[in-house]
Design a protein around this motif. Structure first.
Motif, PDB file in Angstrom:
ATOM      1  N   VAL A   1       0.885  -1.134  -0.044  1.00 33.94           N
ATOM      2  CA  VAL A   1       0.066   0.077   0.132  1.00 33.94           C
ATOM      3  C   VAL A   1       0.892   1.220  -0.099  1.00 33.94           C
ATOM      4  CG1 VAL A   1      -1.819   1.392   1.050  1.00 33.94           C
ATOM      5  CG2 VAL A   1      -1.941  -1.028   1.268  1.00 33.94           C
TER       6      VAL A   1
ATOM      7  N   PHE B   1       2.884  -1.493   4.414  1.00 32.45           N
ATOM      8  CA  PHE B   1       2.461  -0.190   4.208  1.00 32.45           C
ATOM      9  C   PHE B   1       3.663   0.908   4.111  1.00 32.45           C
ATOM     10  CE2 PHE B   1      -1.178  -1.998   6.001  1.00 32.45           C
ATOM     11  CZ  PHE B   1      -2.456  -1.435   5.469  1.00 32.45           C
TER      12      PHE B   1
ATOM     13  N   PHE C   1      -1.345   5.725   7.323  1.00 34.74           N
ATOM     14  CA  PHE C   1      -1.137   4.348   7.622  1.00 34.74           C
ATOM     15  C   PHE C   1      -2.274   4.145   8.597  1.00 34.74           C
ATOM     16  CE2 PHE C   1       1.486   1.403  10.150  1.00 34.74           C
ATOM     17  CZ  PHE C   1       0.853   0.237   9.973  1.00 34.74           C
TER      18      PHE C   1
ATOM     19  N   TRP D   1      -5.763   4.412   7.344  1.00 33.65           N
ATOM     20  CA  TRP D   1      -6.036   3.434   6.493  1.00 33.65           C
ATOM     21  C   TRP D   1      -6.465   2.021   7.488  1.00 33.65           C
ATOM     22  CZ3 TRP D   1      -5.673  -1.014   3.888  1.00 33.65           C
ATOM     23  CH2 TRP D   1      -6.032  -1.003   2.445  1.00 33.65           C
TER      24      TRP D   1
ATOM     25  N   ILE E   1       0.759  -7.611   9.008  1.00 26.87           N
ATOM     26  CA  ILE E   1       1.032  -6.074   8.804  1.00 26.87           C
ATOM     27  C   ILE E   1       2.373  -5.782   8.766  1.00 26.87           C
ATOM     28  CG2 ILE E   1      -0.164  -3.663   8.661  1.00 26.87           C
ATOM     29  CD1 ILE E   1      -1.891  -5.845   7.753  1.00 26.87           C
TER      30      ILE E   1
ATOM     31  N   ASP F   1       5.375  -2.144   8.021  1.00 25.71           N
ATOM     32  CA  ASP F   1       5.464  -0.844   7.462  1.00 25.71           C
ATOM     33  C   ASP F   1       6.934  -0.424   7.250  1.00 25.71           C
ATOM     34  OD1 ASP F   1       6.313  -0.477  10.103  1.00 25.71           O
ATOM     35  OD2 ASP F   1       5.561   1.281  10.432  1.00 25.71           O
TER      36      ASP F   1
END
Length: 288
Positions: free
Chosen positions: A14, A73, A80, A83, A97, A99
């Motif tokens: 993303v 992310f 973030f 989202w 997940i 980042d």
């Protein structure tokens, strides 16, 4: 979850800018299925044309999200967090997940507090980048020789921490490390954010014209990162304000000390400070 390279692990990115695009390049070369969601259709078109991703969308596509085993992310911290709040209902149970955000304390705990219990967030920070932006400038080679920091909390499982460290190695980072979010923010305030503050200040403290015609490599090296993304870095500075202010004040103390040595012609004091500086910089040289 295992990062299987035989197209069995589906990874969603993303934010398809410089960092997201560089992740996509590295992961596609390793054989992963890589999809992306980003705001600009031109970024999706470029990534598809150049083989960086398999599929892409400019809105939170439910099928791309629900089919992802891992979601990376690569967006601004506040984007973030929002989202996750808006779209986590689309995650499949067991989704991991991670980042790339450059500040952790003000991000990690909030995301983990709002995240569903059947989804796990393991924070990471790739210490790499370039002074250009956009997926068109992405390059997986920026990870070579760079550091990758994973910042787990008590909410993270041993298996997911190991998975995050494995991702860093797959991407091509030279070193991976574990820090708490607090340790990360303290260190990053010094080695990254303060460095950017210094470059900005140096670049704007003298308005003499045509300096570019007279400068040498020392000035260019010191101001390389002064060409800066003002939206992202101002957000990072504010989200790590206490730690950054502390490091700025520490720098001021040392700068004032050196200034007073020059004023008082304390040559031996200056030489001692320079020897300390040289000795510490040599440690960096040995690890490059």
């Amino acid at each position: 979850m295992i990062l299987n390279r035989n197209n069995e692990t589906n990874i969603l990115i993303v934010g398809l800018g410089l960092m997201g695009g560089s992740y996509a390049r590295a992961l596609k070369k390793c054989g992963y299925t890589v999809n992306a969601i980003t705001k600009e259709q031109s970024s999706i078109d470029y990534a598809l044309k150049n083989g960086l991703i398999d599929r892409g969308a400019v809105t939170p596509d439910s099928e791309l999200i629900s089919s992802a085993h891992m979601i990376i992310f690569a967006v601004y911290p506040k984007v973030f967090i929002q989202w996750i709040k808006d779209n986590q209902h689309l995650f499949s149970p067991g989704t991991i997940i991670t980042d790339v955000t450059g500040v952790k304390g003000s991000v990690v705990y909030e995301v983990q507090s709002v995240l569903r219990n059947d989804v796990e967030f393991i924070a990471a920070h790739p210490m790499a980048g370039r002074e250009v932006y956009g997926v068109e400038n992405s390059d997986e080679k920026i990870f070579e020789g760079a550091n990758y920091i994973v910042t787990p909390t008590e909410k993270n499982t041993k298996e997911t921490i190991e998975l995050a460290l494995e991702l860093g190695k797959i991407l091509g980072f030279k070193r991976t490390a574990l820090l708490t979010p607090e340790e990360h923010d303290e260190i990053i305030a010094f080695v990254s954010q303060l460095a950017h503050c210094l470059a900005i200040s140096l670049m704007t403290c003298n308005n003499m014209e045509h300096l570019e015609l007279y400068t040498g490599n020392s000035f260019r090296d010191l101001t390389r990162i002064a060409k800066i993304n003002e939206d992202m870095w101002s957000e990072l500075f504010m989200m790590n304000k206490p730690a950054l202010i502390k490091e700025m004040e520490s720098f001021e103390d040392q700068f004032d000390l050196l200034k007073e040595m020059i004023k008082s012609e304390d040559v031996e004091g200056m030489k001692s400070m320079m020897r300390s500086s040289t000795a510490r910089r040599m440690i960096f040289d040995k690890n490059e």
